[in-house]
Write an enzyme that holds these catalytic residues in place. Structure first.
Site, short mmCIF file in Angstrom:
data_model
loop_
_atom_site.label_atom_id
_atom_site.label_comp_id
_atom_site.label_asym_id
_atom_site.label_seq_id
_atom_site.Cartn_x
_atom_site.Cartn_y
_atom_site.Cartn_z
N GLU A 126 0.85 -1.19 0.00
CA GLU A 126 0.00 0.00 0.00
C GLU A 126 0.88 1.24 0.00
O GLU A 126 1.75 1.40 0.86
CB GLU A 126 -0.94 0.04 1.19
CG GLU A 126 -1.86 1.26 1.12
CD GLU A 126 -2.91 1.31 2.22
OE1 GLU A 126 -4.03 1.79 1.93
OE2 GLU A 126 -2.62 0.89 3.35
N GLU A 148 4.58 5.05 4.13
CA GLU A 148 3.95 6.27 4.64
C GLU A 148 5.04 7.18 5.18
O GLU A 148 6.04 6.70 5.72
CB GLU A 148 2.93 5.94 5.72
CG GLU A 148 2.23 7.14 6.34
CD GLU A 148 1.53 8.01 5.31
OE1 GLU A 148 1.94 9.20 5.18
OE2 GLU A 148 0.61 7.54 4.63
N ASP A 183 -2.40 12.23 -2.61
CA ASP A 183 -2.51 13.70 -2.62
C ASP A 183 -2.88 14.17 -4.02
O ASP A 183 -2.17 13.87 -4.99
CB ASP A 183 -1.17 14.31 -2.21
CG ASP A 183 -1.28 15.80 -1.88
OD1 ASP A 183 -2.07 16.50 -2.54
OD2 ASP A 183 -0.55 16.26 -0.99
N LYS A 198 -4.04 22.21 -7.70
CA LYS A 198 -3.75 23.29 -8.64
C LYS A 198 -3.07 22.74 -9.89
O LYS A 198 -2.19 21.89 -9.80
CB LYS A 198 -2.87 24.36 -7.99
CG LYS A 198 -3.57 25.08 -6.83
CD LYS A 198 -2.66 26.13 -6.22
CE LYS A 198 -3.36 26.85 -5.07
NZ LYS A 198 -2.48 27.88 -4.45
N ASP A 202 -11.02 10.75 -5.35
CA ASP A 202 -12.29 11.46 -5.44
C ASP A 202 -12.14 12.81 -6.15
O ASP A 202 -13.02 13.65 -6.07
CB ASP A 202 -12.93 11.63 -4.06
CG ASP A 202 -12.04 12.38 -3.08
OD1 ASP A 202 -10.91 12.74 -3.46
OD2 ASP A 202 -12.46 12.61 -1.93
N THR A 237 -12.70 5.18 4.20
CA THR A 237 -11.84 5.84 5.17
C THR A 237 -12.31 7.27 5.40
O THR A 237 -13.19 7.79 4.69
CB THR A 237 -10.39 5.87 4.67
OG1 THR A 237 -10.32 6.69 3.50
CG2 THR A 237 -9.91 4.45 4.34
N PHE A 246 -10.70 9.82 4.65
CA PHE A 246 -10.37 10.61 3.46
C PHE A 246 -11.54 10.61 2.49
O PHE A 246 -11.92 11.64 1.94
CB PHE A 246 -9.12 10.05 2.77
CG PHE A 246 -7.85 10.27 3.53
CD1 PHE A 246 -7.27 11.52 3.61
CD2 PHE A 246 -7.23 9.21 4.18
CE1 PHE A 246 -6.10 11.73 4.31
CE2 PHE A 246 -6.06 9.41 4.89
CZ PHE A 246 -5.50 10.68 4.96
N GLU A 247 -12.12 9.42 2.26
CA GLU A 247 -13.26 9.34 1.35
C GLU A 247 -14.48 10.04 1.93
O GLU A 247 -15.20 10.75 1.22
CB GLU A 247 -13.59 7.89 1.04
CG GLU A 247 -14.73 7.75 0.04
CD GLU A 247 -14.99 6.33 -0.42
OE1 GLU A 247 -15.85 6.14 -1.30
OE2 GLU A 247 -14.34 5.40 0.11
#
Length: 275
Positions: free
Chosen positions: A84, A109, A159, A163, A195, A244, A246-247
């Protein structure tokens, strides 16, 4: 296939002996801070089991050219491996490890509090089949793994670098795709989710533009917001992907997730028995 020294040069920014190291454009950076007391206690007690300590290269989130991971030695067994990239606080990988104790999971990570929370979740769930590396996967993958060592690679909600002028910093790119393909076994899967619509389209383009991958959902699930609205190329939601925070944050903001899958094509010269 690139040799180790060439891959190491790419990983370390291409600096030669005596030259100043210039880091690549980073897809993410280390965001460390002092840990709260409860997470520090968890780290002190359990990090030695879950965290892989590595010799560092010239940047803290790099690894030295000599670092090599043998999954069988890391986990003490030979099992299907999932990598992952960007584990966040561990919501996804801990649940996967809990529900699939027969598989092994290796996370990259760079956010230390996130790693500490991952460890806390793993301890709470009683899972042993996770290891985590504090390193930038984009820099580490080209050097630490042999070829064809993983069944799956996951890149969920990286991430988005929203922009337009920052899109070059996005992890999923034409340059990164061959490195993911290198570590996947033939028929292995690169699972992705985002997303952000324009990142989903970019991911689709990267998959379909890489000769080492096949998009099994090519043409499916067209996106009306896509500049090519009839093109499609998106997968159904991966049943093993948990929702998660984040979603959830994206859903609350009115966004929706796109799932994508890339299948590693057989290597040249692979026999039917190998396949």
């Amino acid at each position: 296939m690139k040799g180790v020294s060439e891959r190491a040069s790419l990983r370390s920014g291409g600096a030669k002996a005596g030259e100043v190291f210039l880091a690549r454009t980073k897809s993410f950076t280390r965001r460390s801070r002092e840990l709260p007391a409860n997470l520090q206690r968890t780290w002190d007690e359990h990090a030695s089991h879950y965290v892989i300590e590595v010799e560092r290269g010239l940047g803290y989130t790099t690894v030295a050219d000599s670092v090599h991971f043998d999954p069988e030695k890391l986990f003490g067994r030979r099992s299907p491996l999932t990598i992952e990239i960007g584990s966040g606080t561990g919501e996804q990988i801990v649940e996967a490890a809990r529900t699939h104790p027969d598989r092994d999971y290796l996370a990259f990570e760079v956010w230390v509090p996130g790693i500490a929370k991952l460890i806390s979740k793993a301890v709470g769930a009683g899972v042993e089949n996770i290891r985590v590396v504090e390193a930038d996967a984009q820099l580490a993958l080209p050097i630490v793994f042999d070829e064809a060592i993983a069944q799956e690679v996951w890149t969920f909600f990286p991430d988005p670098w929203r922009k337009a002028r920052h899109h070059k910093r996005r992890l999923v790119s034409a340059d990164f795709a061959p490195e993911v393909a290198r570590v996947l076994e033939d028929g292995g899967l690169w699972r992705l989710a985002t997303d952000w619509d324009d990142y989903a389209w970019q991911m689709r383009d990267v998959i379909e533009g890489c000769e080492l991958f096949e998009n099994p959902y090519e043409g499916e699930r067209p996106d009306p917001n896509d500049p090519e609205p009839l093109r499609g190329g998106f997968a159904p939601r991966f049943s093993g992907r948990v929702e998660t925070h984040f979603e959830t944050r994206g859903i609350d903001a009115g966004r929706r997730a796109h799932d994508l899958v890339a299948v590693r094509l057989p290597r040249e010269g692979a026999s039917s028995e190998d396949e």
